[in-house]
Design a protein around this motif. Structure first.
Motif, PDB file in Angstrom:
ATOM      1  N   LEU A  34     -16.071 -43.631  27.010  1.00 38.20           N
ATOM      2  CA  LEU A  34     -16.638 -43.143  25.759  1.00 38.20           C
ATOM      3  C   LEU A  34     -15.869 -41.910  25.298  1.00 38.20           C
ATOM      4  CD1 LEU A  34     -20.446 -43.479  26.569  1.00 38.20           C
ATOM      5  CD2 LEU A  34     -18.965 -45.127  25.410  1.00 38.20           C
ATOM      6  N   TYR A  35     -15.573 -41.853  24.006  1.00 38.61           N
ATOM      7  CA  TYR A  35     -14.760 -40.783  23.445  1.00 38.61           C
ATOM      8  C   TYR A  35     -15.519 -40.055  22.336  1.00 38.61           C
ATOM      9  CZ  TYR A  35     -10.816 -42.989  25.835  1.00 38.61           C
ATOM     10  OH  TYR A  35      -9.983 -43.515  26.780  1.00 38.61           O
ATOM     11  N   VAL A  36     -15.119 -38.813  22.103  1.00 40.86           N
ATOM     12  CA  VAL A  36     -15.706 -37.995  21.046  1.00 40.86           C
ATOM     13  C   VAL A  36     -14.632 -37.689  20.011  1.00 40.86           C
ATOM     14  CG1 VAL A  36     -16.764 -35.773  20.481  1.00 40.86           C
ATOM     15  CG2 VAL A  36     -17.443 -36.982  22.557  1.00 40.86           C
ATOM     16  N   LEU A  37     -14.969 -37.881  18.761  1.00 38.79           N
ATOM     17  CA  LEU A  37     -14.105 -37.528  17.641  1.00 38.79           C
ATOM     18  C   LEU A  37     -14.596 -36.202  17.088  1.00 38.79           C
ATOM     19  CD1 LEU A  37     -11.864 -38.335  15.633  1.00 38.79           C
ATOM     20  CD2 LEU A  37     -13.580 -39.626  14.363  1.00 38.79           C
ATOM     21  N   ALA A  38     -13.761 -35.168  17.145  1.00 36.90           N
ATOM     22  CA  ALA A  38     -14.231 -33.835  16.774  1.00 36.90           C
ATOM     23  C   ALA A  38     -13.097 -33.013  16.183  1.00 36.90           C
ATOM     24  CB  ALA A  38     -14.808 -33.121  17.994  1.00 36.90           C
ATOM     25  N   ALA A  39     -13.475 -32.090  15.294  1.00 35.80           N
ATOM     26  CA  ALA A  39     -12.533 -31.129  14.731  1.00 35.80           C
ATOM     27  C   ALA A  39     -13.329 -29.878  14.371  1.00 35.80           C
ATOM     28  CB  ALA A  39     -11.834 -31.689  13.499  1.00 35.80           C
ATOM     29  N   ARG A  40     -12.799 -28.723  14.697  1.00 33.41           N
ATOM     30  CA  ARG A  40     -13.510 -27.469  14.445  1.00 33.41           C
ATOM     31  C   ARG A  40     -12.561 -26.474  13.780  1.00 33.41           C
ATOM     32  NH1 ARG A  40     -18.311 -25.263  16.856  1.00 33.41           N
ATOM     33  NH2 ARG A  40     -18.918 -23.554  15.477  1.00 33.41           N
ATOM     34  N   ARG A  41     -13.037 -25.799  12.759  1.00 33.42           N
ATOM     35  CA  ARG A  41     -12.245 -24.779  12.079  1.00 33.42           C
ATOM     36  C   ARG A  41     -11.933 -23.647  13.053  1.00 33.42           C
ATOM     37  NH1 ARG A  41     -11.963 -20.591   8.388  1.00 33.42           N
ATOM     38  NH2 ARG A  41     -10.986 -21.120   6.383  1.00 33.42           N
ATOM     39  N   ALA A  42     -10.705 -23.122  12.981  1.00 37.42           N
ATOM     40  CA  ALA A  42     -10.273 -22.116  13.952  1.00 37.42           C
ATOM     41  C   ALA A  42     -11.118 -20.851  13.875  1.00 37.42           C
ATOM     42  CB  ALA A  42      -8.797 -21.789  13.740  1.00 37.42           C
ATOM     43  N   THR A  43     -11.506 -20.437  12.668  1.00 37.94           N
ATOM     44  CA  THR A  43     -12.325 -19.233  12.487  1.00 37.94           C
ATOM     45  C   THR A  43     -13.482 -19.551  11.560  1.00 37.94           C
ATOM     46  OG1 THR A  43     -10.934 -18.516  10.630  1.00 37.94           O
ATOM     47  CG2 THR A  43     -10.375 -17.674  12.840  1.00 37.94           C
ATOM     48  N   ALA A  44     -14.571 -18.817  11.728  1.00 37.94           N
ATOM     49  CA  ALA A  44     -15.750 -18.988  10.877  1.00 37.94           C
ATOM     50  C   ALA A  44     -15.847 -17.798   9.928  1.00 37.94           C
ATOM     51  CB  ALA A  44     -17.012 -19.100  11.726  1.00 37.94           C
ATOM     52  N   LEU A  45     -15.877 -18.063   8.626  1.00 38.81           N
ATOM     53  CA  LEU A  45     -15.982 -17.021   7.616  1.00 38.81           C
ATOM     54  C   LEU A  45     -17.453 -16.818   7.245  1.00 38.81           C
ATOM     55  CD1 LEU A  45     -13.028 -18.071   5.289  1.00 38.81           C
ATOM     56  CD2 LEU A  45     -13.020 -16.408   7.166  1.00 38.81           C
ATOM     57  N   PRO A  46     -17.833 -15.595   6.872  1.00 37.38           N
ATOM     58  CA  PRO A  46     -19.233 -15.351   6.490  1.00 37.38           C
ATOM     59  C   PRO A  46     -19.593 -16.063   5.193  1.00 37.38           C
ATOM     60  CG  PRO A  46     -17.878 -13.421   6.053  1.00 37.38           C
ATOM     61  CD  PRO A  46     -17.011 -14.369   6.811  1.00 37.38           C
ATOM     62  N   ALA A  47     -20.825 -16.503   5.117  1.00 40.84           N
ATOM     63  CA  ALA A  47     -21.300 -17.176   3.905  1.00 40.84           C
ATOM     64  C   ALA A  47     -21.553 -16.153   2.812  1.00 40.84           C
ATOM     65  CB  ALA A  47     -22.578 -17.952   4.207  1.00 40.84           C
TER      66      ALA A  47
END
Length: 204
Positions: free
Chosen positions: A31-44
């Motif tokens: 079983l595999y996971v497909l994922a991508a995450r932004r390198a940094t989180a900017l404030p809303a």
């Protein structure tokens, strides 16, 4: 008596021949996971608009969890032994919502099931998440996503922007590990492209 003996022998061999394949262990599913995450989180932004990310719709052929490979001659295969942990469209939706939440473009980014009031809605179709071997000399992981940004300030909603994002990441071979890693990288590229377009829309 001789006839019975001659008839019994092939029957016994047939039973033994049928038993042997059943005694062999089957391959273990992976079983595999497909994922991508932004390198940094900017404030809303405090005064930004609220976006709801609606469920990503799978295109025909993308409904299942098996890894899909496209071969020359318009042949498409789904791998029974190598699957995604969840339907790829659902994993793309999770990655999409988290990425846009971290992008700092909207006051809030909501899931489809939220009852909070939203100003914008993002609808998406997962056209392809495949190992593309249609050109055997250039195997690739391909992720294709189409989007529609809607303004919810009127009824019916108005279309603010359309997006078509098709990214291919070269892979050494169409082995499941390589394809899934390539698909995650392709997803990150698609989401970065989408973010850039939404940023231009927000600044318009």
């Amino acid at each position: 008596m001789r006839r019975r003996g001659v008839l019994a022998t092939p029957a016994l061999l047939l039973l033994e021949g049928c038993a042997n394949p059943l005694s062999r262990p089957y391959p273990e599913k992976r079983l595999y996971v497909l994922a991508a995450r932004r390198a940094t989180a900017l404030p809303a932004p405090a005064q930004g608009r609220v976006l709801v990310v609606r469920s990503v719709t799978p295109a025909p052929g993308m409904e299942g969890r098996g890894l899909v490979t496209r071969r020359p001659g318009h042949v498409q295969e789904s791998d029974f032994w190598n699957e995604f942990f969840a339907p790829p469209a659902a994993m793309v939706q999770d990655a999409l919502r988290q990425w846009l939440s971290d992008a700092g473009l909207h006051a809030a980014v909501l899931d489809q099931g939220s009852r909070a009031r939203a100003d914008l809605a993002l609808e998406s179709v997962l056209v392809a998440a495949i190992g593309d071997g249609s050109d055997p000399s250039a195997p690739a992981a391909r992720l294709h996503l189409q989007t529609l940004l809607l303004g919810l300030d009127r009824t019916p909603p108005r279309i603010l922007a359309r997006g078509d994002y098709d990214r291919r990441v070269p892979v050494a071979a169409l082995a499941p590990d390589a394809v899934v890693e390539g698909l995650s990288r392709a997803l990150a590229l698609v989401l970065a492209d989408l973010e850039a377009d939404l940023r231009r829309v927000a600044g318009a």
